[in-house]
Scaffold this motif. Structure first.
Motif, PDB file in Angstrom:
ATOM      1  N   GLN B  82       0.832  -1.201   0.000  1.00  0.00           N
ATOM      2  CA  GLN B  82       0.000   0.000   0.000  1.00  0.00           C
ATOM      3  C   GLN B  82       0.869   1.255   0.000  1.00  0.00           C
ATOM      4  O   GLN B  82       0.581   2.220  -0.698  1.00  0.00           O
ATOM      5  CB  GLN B  82      -0.925  -0.009   1.208  1.00  0.00           C
ATOM      6  N   ILE B  85       2.170   1.742  -3.475  1.00  0.00           N
ATOM      7  CA  ILE B  85       1.137   2.260  -4.380  1.00  0.00           C
ATOM      8  C   ILE B  85       0.923   3.742  -4.133  1.00  0.00           C
ATOM      9  O   ILE B  85       0.802   4.540  -5.073  1.00  0.00           O
ATOM     10  CB  ILE B  85      -0.178   1.472  -4.176  1.00  0.00           C
ATOM     11  N   MET B 139      -6.789  -0.149  -5.691  1.00  0.00           N
ATOM     12  CA  MET B 139      -5.529  -0.911  -5.715  1.00  0.00           C
ATOM     13  C   MET B 139      -5.091  -1.295  -4.307  1.00  0.00           C
ATOM     14  O   MET B 139      -4.629  -2.412  -4.061  1.00  0.00           O
ATOM     15  CB  MET B 139      -4.431  -0.080  -6.376  1.00  0.00           C
ATOM     16  N   MET B 140      -5.246  -0.337  -3.392  1.00  0.00           N
ATOM     17  CA  MET B 140      -4.839  -0.638  -2.019  1.00  0.00           C
ATOM     18  C   MET B 140      -5.675  -1.760  -1.433  1.00  0.00           C
ATOM     19  O   MET B 140      -5.173  -2.661  -0.759  1.00  0.00           O
ATOM     20  CB  MET B 140      -4.949   0.623  -1.151  1.00  0.00           C
ATOM     21  N   THR B 143      -4.716  -5.295  -2.642  1.00  0.00           N
ATOM     22  CA  THR B 143      -3.564  -5.983  -2.056  1.00  0.00           C
ATOM     23  C   THR B 143      -3.882  -6.626  -0.714  1.00  0.00           C
ATOM     24  O   THR B 143      -3.097  -7.416  -0.217  1.00  0.00           O
ATOM     25  CB  THR B 143      -2.398  -5.013  -1.816  1.00  0.00           C
ATOM     26  N   THR B 270      -0.581  -0.451 -11.318  1.00  0.00           N
ATOM     27  CA  THR B 270      -1.386  -1.651 -11.537  1.00  0.00           C
ATOM     28  C   THR B 270      -0.566  -2.903 -11.291  1.00  0.00           C
ATOM     29  O   THR B 270      -1.054  -3.881 -10.728  1.00  0.00           O
ATOM     30  CB  THR B 270      -1.927  -1.684 -12.977  1.00  0.00           C
ATOM     31  N   ALA B 273      -0.288  -3.509  -7.545  1.00  0.00           N
ATOM     32  CA  ALA B 273      -1.533  -3.991  -6.951  1.00  0.00           C
ATOM     33  C   ALA B 273      -1.829  -5.414  -7.394  1.00  0.00           C
ATOM     34  O   ALA B 273      -2.112  -6.292  -6.567  1.00  0.00           O
ATOM     35  CB  ALA B 273      -2.680  -3.065  -7.342  1.00  0.00           C
TER      36      ALA B 273
END
Lengths: 501, 504
Positions: B82, B85, B139-140, B143, B270, B273
């Motif tokens: 995270q 990202i 995205m976070m 994960t 991307t 993630a």
């Protein structure tokens, strides 16, 4: 801090200094880089002078953590073999810079960039011979390609871009195969003795024969491309034809030695059983290189191509000496590396001056230079005679040692190898006769002889060739203990003579 | 008896902050004066990312399996991913906020009068900021999702904004819209595959939670064929996102069509993630049946590496070339998935970070190379760039060397880490192929360097834009990271080592 690190740091600082000098001040830039390279050369002489010859282990050692996660250290040190090669490298750089004083001016980029690239290359050249950590060696081994690539592509002539790419791709391909083998060795070390890249520790690994053979091949291919051995040699003539004279000297004189040095330091040391297994094949390749390089050299029209192919023949001799696994062969091979650097440097430099004067690299375009430009012609002649291993000149001693060392174990190979000497007489004497002797061509009437700068640059090389031909002992004394250690510590012994009194 | 559902807001706070920023951004879009919007939106997004990073730092040593009623696992690897990202998002935001790459009014038909009017008025489509925030939040979440539903929701939350963003290029709008549509359609297919696989996994385990699926898989009850079907179809959905061959077809078109700064963000973030999720699923759920999927993933990794490197050679467009290179890199990182050990995970985390940063820098530099019609991505026109701007061309050359994995760059350390981890678990064939395709890949990277420095420039139409302060920070920081992490990789390696822990 080890003196080796100091040498590298001086080059780095020098390159950094040049970066801040205005591009236009070309003379100042050249003077500074020459001064720095001379300073490093003096330190190099001091390094070799203060080496303890009675000791066979590593000296001037420095070890620092670099990437502890992988057990990677910045660790440098030298034994006789690597010290001699470092001496060779740092001596060649100032000679090259002085000899090719004006070459960098016709390049795509500034003179300053050229000098910075050469100094960076010098850092890597010292590093690659000084590294005692396999990973560090690999880093220098690969990083060296980048400055050379730019030196060829930016300052060469003719098909320089294509030649630069060919050189880079060949070397990268070999290097990456070696990387796979390095990773393999590292993982095996991780299982047996913990993560390390220390070459001494790695040489204690117990690796089964099949794995050892594969890993050996990964290393050997990289070094055979670098050296280069037939059939991996095709990049060298192209590169030598397109690069500037100075780059060719460093390329053939120093970079290619990394290949043969790697065979001694890594192939033999880390994989002795595999080395034994592959020896017949490698001796075979070496013989093909000797004969093939010599024959192709005879047919060369371009004088730089000629020198490149003679080097392929010489690398065959060096490789044969290494894999003969005798102390004489090993000493001879190491001495050969040193001598070859200087006789080839002389040939390349003088050829470069001839080409610059005549505006042609074609051997047929010369003729009768002896009368017009006696100093240049004589220097070329002596360098050429050293290249064909005339007794009394440097290469003779080493070639003789290699052949004797090989004969005790592989008599047939040694006999075939001697054909190379006969061919060498042809490939040197034919061009010497065409270019130097005979009628002076009309177009050559007005050529000028070497000027002061050029004479100062070539004199130490010629001197070295003659002195080492008469007194090879100082260098041999450095090499012998280390060469003996390489042979004995890998479980080889000199064959006992079968002839009784 | 009723128990209060456990949420653990603190652990979720980084994601919640970004989501809140996205929502506030949408509201701002609706209510605030258009003239001030660009500044306000940038302020909101950057502020949120910084806040979220602070939160990440505060929770850096926590871990929990029960956050958001067990839908989310916060562990070391999650926190690292995270954070990565967010940092990539922040740097990408700096590139994105150089506005002239985006369309003035997305709803206007390309070439219409409406478009001309809005362009001449100088209006700006500021929705890109909330869209980016949504993508970041998705995205976070991706994960750390620990059940299939959350995973799917996260997938869609980050994909949908990306589809839109890809279509917002100011120049060559038709190409951009085509790219967006392609991305959307193929993305929709891959989501369907993902759902299909998820249904099978639910079928054999009776649960959507990854923990339950993991124990069902390792317990060996249920039907092995169904497990494999579920695994394969879920993988298709995930492999699509990382553009592994044969699910890569969208990558070159989208990379080329999308505004370059969006491409930079997509390419970098991307991958982080999607690989985050892939690593979690294969390390946590499917590791007991590694023997069954390893051959499949090995083959995919090999094909991806070789194909990406080989096809990149033929590219004439720098963005397409980097797209194929990103495909090849996906193959390299897949090698780390195969390793299935702690050093593999650590290597993957390292590689994702360094690759992400280098990619951002590379695309950032592309935004600077322009002529009268906008960015120049045709490689032939890049000839002679080294003469025009040695610094920019030199930096780009260095980044390419890093992609090629030449020593003294971060790319080399990453490759070394990944290959040695894979070798440890005996995937020697993959390592050999990886090394060989590195050699192949070096060919086209070096060709570009040659073009920039050695080839004669054919025209003088291209110029190098003077980067704004924001671009300068983004490109400078990412290039510097590539240099520093190449020389002193321990700075990051120590972190990835201590953060390479997945919990169930």
């Amino acid at each position: 801090m080890s003196i080796l690190t100091v040498m590298m740091l001086i080059c780095v600082i020098g390159a950094g200094m040049l970066f801040f000098i205005p591009t236009a001040k070309t003379v100042l830039v050249k003077q500074i880089s020459l001064a720095i390279s001379i300073l490093v050369a003096l330190i190099g002489i001091y390094l070799v002078g203060s080496l303890d010859k009675t000791q066979s282990g590593m000296q001037f050692v420095e070890i620092r953590n670099w990437i502890p996660t992988f057990g990677i250290n910045y660790s440098v040190g030298v034994d006789g073999i690597s010290a001699v090669l470092i001496l060779m490298s740092v001596l060649l750089v100032p000679i090259v810079l002085l000899a090719t004083w004006n070459e960098s001016e016709n390049g795509r980029w500034s003179v300053r960039t050229f000098q910075i690239l050469v100094l960076i290359l010098e850092v890597f050249m010292i590093g690659v011979f000084a590294a005692t950590d396999l990973f560090l060696f690999y880093v220098f081994f690969e990083a060296m390609l980048i400055p050379v690539y730019f030196l060829i592509a930016g300052y060469g002539s003719g098909e320089r871009a294509a030649a630069a790419v060919k050189f880079l791709l060949y070397s990268l391909f070999g290097g990456l195969l070696m990387l796979a083998a390095i990773i393999g060795t590292y993982v095996i070390a991780g299982n047996q003795i913990g993560k390390t890249f220390d070459i001494e520790k790695l040489s204690t690994l117990q690796i089964d024969q099949t794995t050892q053979n594969l890993l050996f091949l990964g290393f050997f291919l990289a070094f055979a491309i670098k050296a280069p051995l037939w059939p991996f040699h095709t990049w060298l003539p192209d590169a030598a034809r397109s690069a500037t004279t100075g780059t060719s000297v460093l390329l053939v004189g120093v970079l290619d030695k990394v290949g043969t040095y790697g065979m001694i330091k890594f192939c033999l040391k880390l994989f002795p059983e595999a080395s034994r297994y592959f020896t017949p094949w490698i001796i075979g390749l070496a013989l093909v290189s000797i004969i093939y390089g010599a024959i192709v050299a005879i047919g060369q029209k371009d004088i730089r191509g000629l020198i490149a192919f003679t080097s392929i023949s010489h690398f065959g001799f060096i490789t044969m000496g290494i894999f003969a696994m005798t102390t004489q062969g090993m000493s001879g091979a190491n001495l050969y590396m040193f001598n070859h650097a200087f006789s080839t440097a002389a040939l390349f430099l003088i050829a470069g001056w001839m080409i610059a004067r005549r505006k042609s690299a074609n051997i047929a375009d010369f003729g009768g230079l002896q009368r017009v430009t006696p100093v240049m012609a004589w220097s070329f002649f002596i360098a050429g005679l050293s290249s064909l291993a005339l007794p009394g000149l440097a290469s003779f001693v080493s070639e003789f040692l290699v052949l004797v060392g090989t004969f005790t174990r592989y008599p047939v190979a040694a006999v075939i190898g001697t054909i190379g000497i006969i061919l060498a007489a042809l490939y040197i004497l034919i061009p010497v006769q065409r270019a130097l002797h005979g009628q002076t061509l009309k177009s050559n009437e007005n050529l000028s002889d070497l000027d002061i700068r050029e004479r100062v640059a070539i004199a130490p090389v010629i001197l070295l060739i003659i002195l080492l031909g008469l007194f090879p002992k100082p260098i041999l004394d450095l090499i012998n203990p280390a060469a003996k250690t390489v042979i004995t510590s890998n479980g080889f012994s000199d064959p006992v003579s079968k002839v009784k009194k | 008896m009723l128990t209060t559902p456990s949420f653990e807001y603190l652990l979720l706070s980084p994601m919640l902050i970004i989501l809140a920023a996205a929502v506030i951004g949408v509201l701002a879009e609706a209510f605030l004066d258009r003239n001030h919007l660009p500044v306000i939106q940038l302020f909101i997004s950057v502020g949120a990312i910084l806040l979220a990073l602070i939160q990440i730092y505060r929770i850096k040593s926590s871990s929990s399996t029960s956050a958001a009623i067990g839908s989310v696992v916060i562990d070391k690897a999650t926190i690292y991913l995270q954070g990565t990202i967010l940092i990539i998002g922040l740097l990408a935001l700096l590139l994105i906020s150089d506005q002239e790459q985006f369309v003035a009014q997305a709803s206007a038909i390309p070439g219409s009068r409406e478009e001309q009017e809005s362009t001449s008025k100088g209006s700006i489509q500021t929705e890109i900021y909330p869209l980016l925030s949504f993508a970041l939040a998705g995205m976070m979440l991706f994960t750390c999702a620990s059940d299939l539903i959350t995973l799917f929701v996260a997938l869609e939350v980050f994909s949908l904004p990306l589809y839109l963003l890809a279509g917002l290029s100011r120049r060559r709008r038709l190409l951009s819209q085509e790219a967006a549509l392609k991305y959307f359609l193929l993305g929709a297919y891959s989501s369907a595959f993902f759902l299909f696989g998820a249904a099978f996994l639910y079928g054999i385990s009776g649960s959507v939670y990854l923990v339950d699926i993991s124990s069902a898989v390792s317990g060996g009850y249920g039907n092995d064929v169904f497990v494999l079907i579920g695994l394969i179809f879920i993988s298709v959905g995930l492999l699509f996102k990382i553009s592994a061959v044969p699910f890569h077809a969208w990558t070159p078109d989208v990379y080329q069509g999308a505004p370059t700064s969006v491409t930079a963000f997509m390419a970098a973030a991307t991958k982080v993630a999607a690989f985050g999720a892939i690593l979690r699923i294969f390390y946590v759920v499917f590791s007991p049946i590694a023997n069954q999927w390893r051959p499949i993933i090995s083959v995919i990794a090999i094909i991806t590496m070789v194909f990406g490197s080989a096809v990149a050679i033929a590219q004439r467009d720098v963005k397409r070339m980097l797209a194929y290179s990103s495909i090849a890199h996906a193959g390299f990182i897949l090698t780390a998935v195969l390793a299935l050990n702690k050093s593999g995970l650590s290597a993957a985390l390292f590689y994702l970070t360094t690759y992400g940063l280098s990619t951002l820098a590379a695309f950032g530099i592309i935004t600077l190379i322009r002529d009268a019609t906008g960015e120049v991505t045709d490689l032939n026109k890049w000839a002679g760039l080294g003469k025009k701007s040695p610094l920019i061309a030199g930096s780009f050359a260095f980044l390419l060397l890093s992609f090629a994995g030449i020593p003294l760059t971060s790319g080399f350390i990453g490759k070394f880490a990944i290959f040695s981890a894979a070798y440890e678990t005996g995937n020697i064939a993959v390592v050999v192929f990886g090394v060989l395709s590195s050699a192949l890949a070096a060919f086209f990277y070096i060709r570009v360097i040659l073009l920039m420095f050695v080839a004669q420039s054919q025209n003088d139409s291209i110029s190098i834009a003077i980067p704004s302060v924001k671009s300068r920070i983004a490109i400078g920081a990412t290039t510097a990271a590539t240099v520093i992490l190449g020389l002193f990789p321990s700075l990051l390696l120590n972190i990835t080592q201590s953060f390479s822990i997945f919990i169930k």
